[in-house]
Design an enzyme around this catalytic site. Structure first.
Site, short mmCIF file in Angstrom:
data_model
loop_
_atom_site.label_atom_id
_atom_site.label_comp_id
_atom_site.label_asym_id
_atom_site.label_seq_id
_atom_site.Cartn_x
_atom_site.Cartn_y
_atom_site.Cartn_z
N CYS A 56 0.84 -1.21 0.00
CA CYS A 56 0.00 0.00 0.00
C CYS A 56 0.87 1.25 0.00
O CYS A 56 1.48 1.60 1.02
CB CYS A 56 -0.92 -0.01 1.23
N CYS B 137 -0.45 4.12 2.26
CA CYS B 137 -0.25 3.88 3.70
C CYS B 137 1.21 4.06 4.09
O CYS B 137 1.51 4.59 5.16
CB CYS B 137 -0.65 2.45 4.08
N ASP B 138 2.14 3.58 3.27
CA ASP B 138 3.53 3.45 3.72
C ASP B 138 4.54 4.33 2.98
O ASP B 138 5.69 4.42 3.41
CB ASP B 138 3.98 1.98 3.59
#
Ligand code: NAP
Length: 278
Positions: free
Chosen positions: A134, A137-138
Protein backbone atom coordinates in the site's frame (compact mmCIF):
# COMPACT_ATOMS: atom_id res chain seq x y z
CA UNK A 1 -30.25 -14.45 14.96
CA UNK A 2 -31.47 -11.24 13.30
CA UNK A 3 -33.43 -11.23 10.07
CA UNK A 4 -32.94 -8.90 7.14
CA UNK A 5 -34.17 -8.67 3.57
CA UNK A 6 -30.61 -8.29 2.30
CA UNK A 7 -27.19 -8.79 3.85
CA UNK A 8 -24.20 -7.25 2.08
CA UNK A 9 -20.72 -8.52 2.89
CA UNK A 10 -18.12 -5.82 2.20
CA UNK A 11 -18.27 -2.04 2.52
CA UNK A 12 -16.24 -0.88 -0.46
CA UNK A 13 -17.78 1.08 -3.34
CA UNK A 14 -19.59 -2.00 -4.73
CA UNK A 15 -21.16 -2.92 -1.39
CA UNK A 16 -22.08 0.67 -0.59
CA UNK A 17 -23.66 1.21 -4.01
CA UNK A 18 -25.66 -2.00 -3.57
CA UNK A 19 -26.68 -0.91 -0.06
CA UNK A 20 -27.78 2.50 -1.26
CA UNK A 21 -30.12 0.93 -3.81
CA UNK A 22 -31.57 -1.83 -1.62
CA UNK A 23 -32.11 0.51 1.35
CA UNK A 24 -33.73 3.09 -0.91
CA UNK A 25 -36.10 0.35 -2.11
CA UNK A 26 -37.16 -0.10 1.52
CA UNK A 27 -35.46 -3.47 1.81
CA UNK A 28 -34.16 -3.96 5.34
CA UNK A 29 -30.45 -4.12 4.60
CA UNK A 30 -27.40 -4.85 6.73
CA UNK A 31 -23.89 -4.16 5.45
CA UNK A 32 -20.92 -5.83 7.16
CA UNK A 33 -17.25 -4.93 6.91
CA UNK A 34 -14.28 -6.27 8.84
CA UNK A 35 -12.67 -2.82 8.69
CA UNK A 36 -13.82 0.74 8.15
CA UNK A 37 -16.07 1.53 5.19
CA UNK A 38 -14.34 2.26 1.89
CA UNK A 39 -12.55 -0.92 0.85
CA UNK A 40 -9.79 -0.25 -1.67
CA UNK A 41 -10.74 3.45 -1.72
CA UNK A 42 -8.89 3.69 1.58
CA UNK A 43 -5.69 2.60 -0.18
CA UNK A 44 -6.04 5.23 -2.86
CA UNK A 45 -4.94 8.75 -2.21
CA UNK A 46 -6.57 10.70 -4.99
CA UNK A 47 -9.45 9.55 -7.17
CA UNK A 48 -9.76 11.48 -10.41
CA UNK A 49 -11.77 9.10 -12.57
CA UNK A 50 -15.04 8.86 -10.66
CA UNK A 51 -17.84 10.62 -12.56
CA UNK A 52 -19.02 13.80 -10.87
CA UNK A 53 -15.85 14.32 -8.85
CA UNK A 54 -12.99 15.89 -10.77
CA UNK A 55 -10.63 15.01 -7.97
CA UNK A 56 -11.42 13.69 -4.51
CA UNK A 57 -9.49 11.93 -1.75
CA UNK A 58 -10.23 8.20 -1.53
CA UNK A 59 -11.07 8.53 2.17
CA UNK A 60 -13.42 11.46 1.49
CA UNK A 61 -15.26 9.60 -1.27
CA UNK A 62 -15.61 6.58 1.05
CA UNK A 63 -17.16 8.76 3.76
CA UNK A 64 -19.53 10.36 1.25
CA UNK A 65 -20.63 6.96 -0.08
CA UNK A 66 -21.23 5.67 3.45
CA UNK A 67 -23.21 8.74 4.50
CA UNK A 68 -25.24 8.61 1.31
CA UNK A 69 -26.27 4.97 1.76
CA UNK A 70 -27.02 5.43 5.47
CA UNK A 71 -29.34 8.31 4.59
CA UNK A 72 -31.68 5.75 2.99
CA UNK A 73 -31.63 3.55 6.08
CA UNK A 74 -28.74 1.18 5.39
CA UNK A 75 -27.59 -0.44 8.63
CA UNK A 76 -23.79 -0.65 8.79
CA UNK A 77 -21.58 -2.69 11.08
CA UNK A 78 -17.90 -1.82 10.71
CA UNK A 79 -14.95 -3.69 12.21
CA UNK A 80 -17.05 -6.86 12.36
CA UNK A 81 -15.47 -9.75 10.46
CA UNK A 82 -17.64 -12.43 8.88
CA UNK A 83 -16.57 -15.96 9.82
CA UNK A 84 -18.60 -17.94 7.28
CA UNK A 85 -21.64 -17.91 5.04
CA UNK A 86 -23.97 -20.88 5.17
CA UNK A 87 -27.46 -21.63 3.90
CA UNK A 88 -30.62 -23.12 5.29
CA UNK A 89 -32.99 -23.91 2.43
CA UNK A 90 -33.22 -20.69 0.48
CA UNK A 91 -32.14 -18.55 3.45
CA UNK A 92 -28.53 -17.37 3.70
CA UNK A 93 -26.92 -17.41 7.13
CA UNK A 94 -24.00 -15.11 7.89
CA UNK A 95 -21.99 -16.12 10.97
CA UNK A 96 -19.76 -13.51 12.50
CA UNK A 97 -16.45 -13.97 14.35
CA UNK A 98 -18.24 -12.30 17.28
CA UNK A 99 -20.77 -15.15 17.40
CA UNK A 100 -23.65 -13.06 15.99
CA UNK A 101 -25.72 -14.54 13.16
CA UNK A 102 -27.74 -12.83 10.46
CA UNK A 103 -30.28 -14.38 8.12
CA UNK A 104 -31.65 -13.09 4.82
CA UNK A 105 -33.14 -14.46 1.61
CA UNK A 106 -30.66 -12.35 -0.39
CA UNK A 107 -26.94 -11.93 0.05
CA UNK A 108 -24.64 -9.63 -1.90
CA UNK A 109 -21.00 -10.65 -1.83
CA UNK A 110 -18.93 -7.47 -2.15
CA UNK A 111 -15.95 -8.45 -0.03
CA UNK A 112 -13.25 -7.60 -2.57
CA UNK A 113 -9.99 -9.34 -1.88
CA UNK A 114 -6.45 -9.22 -0.60
CA UNK A 115 -3.20 -8.44 -2.36
CA UNK A 116 -1.55 -11.34 -4.17
CA UNK A 117 1.76 -12.29 -2.57
CA UNK A 118 4.94 -12.82 -4.56
CA UNK A 119 5.90 -15.83 -2.49
CA UNK A 120 9.66 -15.13 -2.54
CA UNK A 121 12.13 -15.47 0.31
CA UNK A 122 12.13 -12.38 2.52
CA UNK A 123 8.63 -11.21 1.55
CA UNK A 124 6.88 -12.36 4.71
CA UNK A 125 9.90 -11.72 6.90
CA UNK A 126 10.17 -8.06 5.88
CA UNK A 127 6.46 -7.32 5.61
CA UNK A 128 6.02 -4.04 7.49
CA UNK A 129 9.82 -3.61 7.57
CA UNK A 130 10.25 -2.46 4.00
CA UNK A 131 7.82 -4.74 2.16
CA UNK A 132 4.46 -3.09 1.57
CA UNK A 133 1.28 -3.55 -0.45
CA UNK A 134 0.00 0.00 0.00
CA UNK A 135 1.79 3.09 -1.29
CA UNK A 136 -0.63 5.56 0.32
CA UNK A 137 -0.25 3.88 3.70
CA UNK A 138 3.53 3.45 3.72
CA UNK A 139 5.08 5.70 1.05
CA UNK A 140 5.86 8.52 3.47
CA UNK A 141 8.15 6.22 5.47
CA UNK A 142 10.60 6.15 2.56
CA UNK A 143 11.49 9.81 2.07
CA UNK A 144 14.63 10.19 -0.03
CA UNK A 145 15.11 6.42 -0.47
CA UNK A 146 15.28 4.29 -3.60
CA UNK A 147 12.35 1.91 -3.91
CA UNK A 148 11.33 -1.09 -5.99
CA UNK A 149 7.79 -1.65 -7.21
CA UNK A 150 6.89 -5.10 -8.52
CA UNK A 151 4.15 -5.56 -11.15
CA UNK A 152 3.12 -4.32 -14.55
CA UNK A 153 -0.58 -3.49 -14.15
CA UNK A 154 -2.44 -0.27 -13.35
CA UNK A 155 -1.73 -0.55 -9.65
CA UNK A 156 2.05 -0.97 -10.06
CA UNK A 157 2.42 1.92 -12.48
CA UNK A 158 0.04 4.28 -10.70
CA UNK A 159 1.34 3.54 -7.21
CA UNK A 160 4.91 3.67 -8.49
CA UNK A 161 4.27 7.18 -9.71
CA UNK A 162 2.68 8.11 -6.39
CA UNK A 163 5.78 6.88 -4.56
CA UNK A 164 7.99 9.35 -6.41
CA UNK A 165 6.54 12.03 -4.12
CA UNK A 166 8.71 10.55 -1.39
CA UNK A 167 11.35 8.36 -3.00
CA UNK A 168 14.47 9.63 -4.74
CA UNK A 169 14.03 6.88 -7.36
CA UNK A 170 11.46 4.19 -8.11
CA UNK A 171 12.33 1.07 -10.10
CA UNK A 172 9.29 -0.70 -11.52
CA UNK A 173 10.15 -4.36 -12.13
CA UNK A 174 7.88 -6.31 -14.43
CA UNK A 175 8.19 -9.99 -15.30
CA UNK A 176 7.51 -9.38 -19.02
CA UNK A 177 8.64 -6.68 -21.43
CA UNK A 178 5.16 -5.29 -21.98
CA UNK A 179 3.10 -3.48 -19.39
CA UNK A 180 -0.52 -4.33 -18.77
CA UNK A 181 -1.32 -0.85 -17.40
CA UNK A 182 -3.48 1.73 -19.22
CA UNK A 183 -1.57 3.94 -21.69
CA UNK A 184 -2.38 7.15 -19.79
CA UNK A 185 -0.71 5.76 -16.66
CA UNK A 186 2.29 4.49 -18.63
CA UNK A 187 2.74 7.87 -20.34
CA UNK A 188 2.77 9.64 -16.97
CA UNK A 189 5.26 7.20 -15.50
CA UNK A 190 7.53 7.38 -18.54
CA UNK A 191 7.56 11.16 -18.28
CA UNK A 192 8.60 10.97 -14.64
CA UNK A 193 12.40 11.26 -14.35
CA UNK A 194 12.39 9.42 -11.02
CA UNK A 195 10.95 6.23 -12.55
CA UNK A 196 12.97 3.52 -14.25
CA UNK A 197 11.36 0.41 -15.69
CA UNK A 198 13.18 -2.91 -15.47
CA UNK A 199 11.61 -5.46 -17.78
CA UNK A 200 11.88 -9.26 -17.98
CA UNK A 201 12.71 -9.21 -14.31
CA UNK A 202 11.71 -12.20 -12.18
CA UNK A 203 11.99 -11.25 -8.53
CA UNK A 204 13.74 -14.01 -6.59
CA UNK A 205 14.43 -12.70 -3.12
CA UNK A 206 14.04 -9.73 -0.82
CA UNK A 207 17.17 -9.28 1.22
CA UNK A 208 17.57 -7.34 4.44
CA UNK A 209 19.05 -7.07 7.83
CA UNK A 210 16.27 -6.08 10.19
CA UNK A 211 14.76 -4.12 7.30
CA UNK A 212 14.85 -4.35 3.51
CA UNK A 213 18.21 -3.57 1.93
CA UNK A 214 17.97 -5.02 -1.55
CA UNK A 215 16.05 -7.11 -4.00
CA UNK A 216 17.45 -9.93 -6.12
CA UNK A 217 15.98 -10.62 -9.54
CA UNK A 218 16.74 -12.71 -12.55
CA UNK A 219 16.94 -11.11 -15.98
CA UNK A 220 17.86 -12.96 -19.16
CA UNK A 221 19.52 -15.74 -17.19
CA UNK A 222 21.59 -13.47 -14.94
CA UNK A 223 20.94 -12.79 -11.26
CA UNK A 224 21.06 -9.10 -10.38
CA UNK A 225 20.69 -7.17 -7.15
CA UNK A 226 19.12 -3.79 -6.68
CA UNK A 227 19.87 -1.80 -3.57
CA UNK A 228 16.53 -0.43 -2.27
CA UNK A 229 15.05 0.62 1.06
CA UNK A 230 11.60 -0.74 0.29
CA UNK A 231 9.72 -3.11 -1.99
CA UNK A 232 6.12 -2.35 -2.94
CA UNK A 233 4.29 -5.31 -4.42
CA UNK A 234 1.32 -4.76 -6.76
CA UNK A 235 0.80 -8.00 -8.64
CA UNK A 236 -2.96 -8.27 -8.39
CA UNK A 237 -5.56 -9.37 -6.10
CA UNK A 238 -7.06 -12.55 -4.63
CA UNK A 239 -10.81 -12.29 -4.16
CA UNK A 240 -12.34 -13.07 -0.75
CA UNK A 241 -14.64 -15.79 -1.98
CA UNK A 242 -13.57 -18.40 0.57
CA UNK A 243 -16.23 -17.53 3.16
CA UNK A 244 -18.87 -19.78 1.62
CA UNK A 245 -19.46 -23.12 3.37
CA UNK A 246 -21.06 -24.47 0.19
CA UNK A 247 -20.05 -24.42 -3.46
CA UNK A 248 -20.57 -21.25 -5.47
CA UNK A 249 -19.12 -21.33 -8.99
CA UNK A 250 -15.85 -19.42 -9.33
CA UNK A 251 -12.95 -19.26 -11.77
CA UNK A 252 -9.46 -20.58 -11.11
CA UNK A 253 -8.49 -17.24 -9.52
CA UNK A 254 -11.36 -17.46 -6.99
CA UNK A 255 -13.51 -14.77 -8.67
CA UNK A 256 -17.21 -15.60 -8.36
CA UNK A 257 -18.82 -16.29 -11.72
CA UNK A 258 -21.96 -14.26 -12.25
CA UNK A 259 -24.61 -13.85 -14.92
CA UNK A 260 -25.48 -10.54 -16.52
CA UNK A 261 -27.52 -9.66 -13.42
CA UNK A 262 -24.51 -10.36 -11.19
CA UNK A 263 -26.24 -13.44 -9.75
CA UNK A 264 -23.97 -16.34 -8.88
CA UNK A 265 -24.68 -20.05 -9.40
CA UNK A 266 -26.50 -19.95 -6.03
CA UNK A 267 -29.96 -18.35 -6.32
CA UNK A 268 -30.20 -15.37 -3.97
CA UNK A 269 -26.45 -14.69 -3.92
CA UNK A 270 -24.97 -11.93 -6.05
CA UNK A 271 -21.29 -11.19 -6.54
CA UNK A 272 -20.27 -7.57 -7.16
CA UNK A 273 -17.12 -5.48 -7.32
CA UNK A 274 -13.72 -7.15 -7.21
CA UNK A 275 -15.19 -10.39 -5.80
CA UNK A 276 -17.20 -11.14 -8.93
CA UNK A 277 -16.61 -11.73 -12.60
CA UNK A 278 -19.29 -11.74 -15.30
P1 NAP B 1 -3.49 -6.68 -12.62
O1 NAP B 1 -4.09 -5.78 -13.62
O2 NAP B 1 -3.99 -8.08 -12.49
O3 NAP B 1 -1.91 -6.70 -12.87
C1 NAP B 1 -1.08 -7.53 -12.12
C2 NAP B 1 0.33 -7.38 -12.63
O4 NAP B 1 1.19 -8.15 -11.80
C3 NAP B 1 0.50 -7.89 -14.06
O5 NAP B 1 1.36 -7.03 -14.75
C4 NAP B 1 1.12 -9.27 -13.85
O6 NAP B 1 2.02 -9.62 -14.86
C5 NAP B 1 1.91 -9.09 -12.58
N1 NAP B 1 1.99 -10.35 -11.83
C6 NAP B 1 1.00 -11.18 -11.46
N2 NAP B 1 1.46 -12.21 -10.73
C7 NAP B 1 2.81 -12.02 -10.66
C8 NAP B 1 3.86 -12.75 -10.03
N3 NAP B 1 3.64 -13.88 -9.34
N4 NAP B 1 5.12 -12.26 -10.15
C9 NAP B 1 5.36 -11.11 -10.83
N5 NAP B 1 4.41 -10.38 -11.43
C10 NAP B 1 3.14 -10.83 -11.34
O7 NAP B 1 -3.62 -6.09 -11.12
P2 NAP B 1 -3.65 -4.58 -10.58
O8 NAP B 1 -2.65 -3.74 -11.24
O9 NAP B 1 -3.64 -4.74 -9.10
O10 NAP B 1 -5.09 -4.07 -10.99
C11 NAP B 1 -6.25 -4.77 -10.53
C12 NAP B 1 -7.50 -4.11 -11.12
O11 NAP B 1 -7.66 -2.81 -10.57
C13 NAP B 1 -7.40 -3.95 -12.64
O12 NAP B 1 -8.67 -4.16 -13.18
C14 NAP B 1 -6.98 -2.51 -12.80
O13 NAP B 1 -7.40 -1.96 -14.04
C15 NAP B 1 -7.68 -1.85 -11.61
N6 NAP B 1 -6.95 -0.61 -11.22
C16 NAP B 1 -7.26 0.53 -11.87
C17 NAP B 1 -6.59 1.70 -11.57
C18 NAP B 1 -6.97 2.96 -12.30
O14 NAP B 1 -7.80 2.92 -13.18
N7 NAP B 1 -6.40 4.10 -11.99
C19 NAP B 1 -5.57 1.70 -10.61
C20 NAP B 1 -5.25 0.49 -9.97
C21 NAP B 1 -5.94 -0.67 -10.30
P3 NAP B 1 1.53 -10.00 -16.36
O15 NAP B 1 1.21 -8.69 -17.01
O16 NAP B 1 2.71 -10.68 -16.93
O17 NAP B 1 0.35 -10.90 -16.18
Amino acid sequence: MSNYDVVIVGGGPAGLAAGLYTARMNLKTLLLDRGPLGGQLLNTELVEDYPGFESILGTELATKMGDHARRFGLEVREFEPVKEIDKDGSAKIVRMESGDEFRAPALIMAAGGLPRYLGVTGEKEYCGRGVSYCAVCDGAFFKGEELAVVGGGDAAVEEGEFLTRYASKVYILHRRNQLRAQPILIDRAEANPKIEFIFDAGVKEIVGNGKVQSLKYEQHGATKELSVGGVFIFIGFVPNSGLFKFHVDHDEGGYLLTDRNMQTSEPGIWGVGDAGLT
